[in-house]
Write an enzyme that holds these catalytic residues in place. Structure first.
Site, PDB file in Angstrom:
ATOM      1  N   ASP A 138       6.679  -3.973   4.559  1.00  0.00           N
ATOM      2  CA  ASP A 138       6.062  -3.470   3.275  1.00  0.00           C
ATOM      3  C   ASP A 138       5.982  -1.779   3.692  1.00  0.00           C
ATOM      4  O   ASP A 138       5.114  -1.073   3.367  1.00  0.00           O
ATOM      5  CB  ASP A 138       4.394  -3.721   3.353  1.00  0.00           C
ATOM      6  CG  ASP A 138       3.683  -3.391   2.208  1.00  0.00           C
ATOM      7  OD1 ASP A 138       2.413  -3.294   2.249  1.00  0.00           O
ATOM      8  OD2 ASP A 138       4.418  -2.862   1.408  1.00  0.00           O
ATOM      9  N   LYS A 140       6.458   1.642   2.417  1.00  0.00           N
ATOM     10  CA  LYS A 140       6.578   2.309   1.002  1.00  0.00           C
ATOM     11  C   LYS A 140       5.965   3.667   1.293  1.00  0.00           C
ATOM     12  O   LYS A 140       5.174   3.844   2.373  1.00  0.00           O
ATOM     13  CB  LYS A 140       6.102   1.700  -0.231  1.00  0.00           C
ATOM     14  CG  LYS A 140       4.595   1.067   0.260  1.00  0.00           C
ATOM     15  CD  LYS A 140       4.296   0.163  -0.980  1.00  0.00           C
ATOM     16  CE  LYS A 140       2.949  -0.488  -0.594  1.00  0.00           C
ATOM     17  NZ  LYS A 140       2.510  -1.835  -1.120  1.00  0.00           N
ATOM     18  N   ASN A 143       2.769   4.068   2.667  1.00  0.00           N
ATOM     19  CA  ASN A 143       2.184   3.715   4.118  1.00  0.00           C
ATOM     20  C   ASN A 143       2.942   4.584   5.274  1.00  0.00           C
ATOM     21  O   ASN A 143       2.876   4.332   6.268  1.00  0.00           O
ATOM     22  CB  ASN A 143       2.763   2.137   4.394  1.00  0.00           C
ATOM     23  CG  ASN A 143       2.075   1.455   3.587  1.00  0.00           C
ATOM     24  OD1 ASN A 143       1.169   1.549   3.065  1.00  0.00           O
ATOM     25  ND2 ASN A 143       2.773   0.259   3.400  1.00  0.00           N
ATOM     26  N   ASP A 156      -0.450   0.800   8.592  1.00  0.00           N
ATOM     27  CA  ASP A 156      -0.883  -0.136   8.033  1.00  0.00           C
ATOM     28  C   ASP A 156       0.151  -1.345   8.010  1.00  0.00           C
ATOM     29  O   ASP A 156       0.863  -1.588   6.769  1.00  0.00           O
ATOM     30  CB  ASP A 156      -0.786   0.368   6.501  1.00  0.00           C
ATOM     31  CG  ASP A 156      -2.074  -0.301   5.715  1.00  0.00           C
ATOM     32  OD1 ASP A 156      -2.096  -0.411   4.318  1.00  0.00           O
ATOM     33  OD2 ASP A 156      -2.808  -1.300   6.492  1.00  0.00           O
ATOM     34  N   THR A 173       4.139  -2.835  -6.241  1.00  0.00           N
ATOM     35  CA  THR A 173       5.381  -2.504  -6.809  1.00  0.00           C
ATOM     36  C   THR A 173       6.478  -3.225  -6.065  1.00  0.00           C
ATOM     37  O   THR A 173       6.346  -3.791  -4.871  1.00  0.00           O
ATOM     38  CB  THR A 173       5.833  -1.066  -6.768  1.00  0.00           C
ATOM     39  OG1 THR A 173       6.922  -0.951  -7.362  1.00  0.00           O
ATOM     40  CG2 THR A 173       5.669  -0.735  -5.079  1.00  0.00           C
TER      41      THR A 173
END
Ligand SMILES: CC(=O)NC[C@@H]1CCN(c2c(Cl)cnc3[nH]c(-c4cn(C)nc4C)nc23)C1
Length: 285
Positions: A138, A140, A143, A156, A173
């Site tokens: 994850d 992105k 984060n 995170d 997204t």
């Protein structure tokens, strides 16, 4: 910071709570100061009723075990945790300069040197995670946080809390997901490698490569790896090359890499992926 013995039982009375940093579906994040050491931390609160409601006990436990076990300069530390009747509190490292996303939106796009520095940090952090058999999945911009020296921190692990700087496009997204992820196929370490290419593109051009009006258009563009380079800002051939190499299909890439010298000596997926990551780090300088 003062090293607390591991069996230290933290509680809310050990902290002075400061301003809220972000809030989300499961809880909120506040700046806090540990009263004895005066150490500044980020305190993330997750409401137990939300955990019940969304049935996420196992995921929370796994995320906490992972983030507690990871020690790397580019991974935000989880120092410890405690709970009261209605909330669980995660004691996290505080990143003084906030979200990398804000820097990116403020400047429009980053210089190649800046982008290369962040990509190299990310690559080293992900290679470290892969060596510990952890796939972040994850990564992105929201984060990614920056500490007081501007050093990148991946935050995170699977626990998204929207920060105050509201992002309209990012929640849920597909932009950063590799083909096998958007196809919901079994995926391996290579998905994090793919994301490095997407982030490198976004750092240099200010937007991710497969952005589209609708999620289904983004989905199609990802599956076709329909990637093109705008004429401005000017980006070096090396940087474009790196992005193309990393996003020309992860599986394909790892195989192509395996034929090269340092691929030959590696037999299993994790090792090859770690070398691959270091290779990217080398390329991104
Ligand atoms: C990955 C993630 O959860 N991001 C959003 C959460 C909200 C703030 N979180 C922080 C976390 Cl978990 C740690 N450190 C932070 N520092 C900041 C921050 C600092 N400034 C000046 N502005 C901000 C914002 N925020 C954090 C995490």
């Amino acid at each position: 910071e003062q090293r607390k013995s591991p069996e230290k039982q933290w509680s809310l009375k050990d902290f002075e709570i400061g301003k809220p940093l972000g809030k989300g579906k499961f809880g909120r994040v506040y700046v806090a100061r540990e009263l004895q050491s005066k150490y500044i931390v980020a305190l993330k609160l997750i409401f137990k009723e939300q955990i019940e409601k969304y049935k996420i006990h196992h995921q929370l436990r796994r995320e906490m075990e992972i983030q507690t076990s990871l020690r790397h300069p580019n991974i935000l530390r989880l120092y410890g945790w405690f709970h009261d009747d209605e909330r669980i509190f995660l004691i996290l490292e505080y990143a003084h300069r906030g979200e990398l996303y804000r820097l990116l939106r403020k400047n429009g796009h980053l210089s190649e040197k800046q982008a290369a520095t962040y990509i190299a940090s990310l690559t080293n952090a992900l290679a470290y995670c892969h060596e510990k058999h952890v796939i972040h999945r994850d990564i992105k911009p929201e984060n990614l946080l920056l500490d007081h020296e501007g050093r990148l921190k991946i935050a995170d692990f699977g626990w998204s809390v929207q920060s105050r700087s509201k992002r309209h496009t990012m929640c849920g997204t597909l932009d950063y997901l590799a083909p096998e992820m958007v196809e919901n196929k079994a995926h391996d370490y290579a998905v994090d490698n793919w994301t490095l290419g997407i982030l490198c593109y976004e750092f240099l051009y200010g937007a991710p490569p497969f952005e589209a009006e609708t999620q289904s258009d983004t989905f199609k563009r990802i599956m076709r790896v329909d990637l093109s380079f705008p004429s401005t800002p000017t980006v070096s051939e090396d940087a474009k090359n790196l992005i193309l190499r990393v996003t020309s299909g992860p599986g394909l890439h790892t195989k192509a890499l395996a034929s090269e010298d340092f691929g030959a000596s590696l037999d299993n997926q994790e090792c090859r992926s770690c070398w691959y990551m270091r290779y990217i780090a080398f390329l991104s300088f």
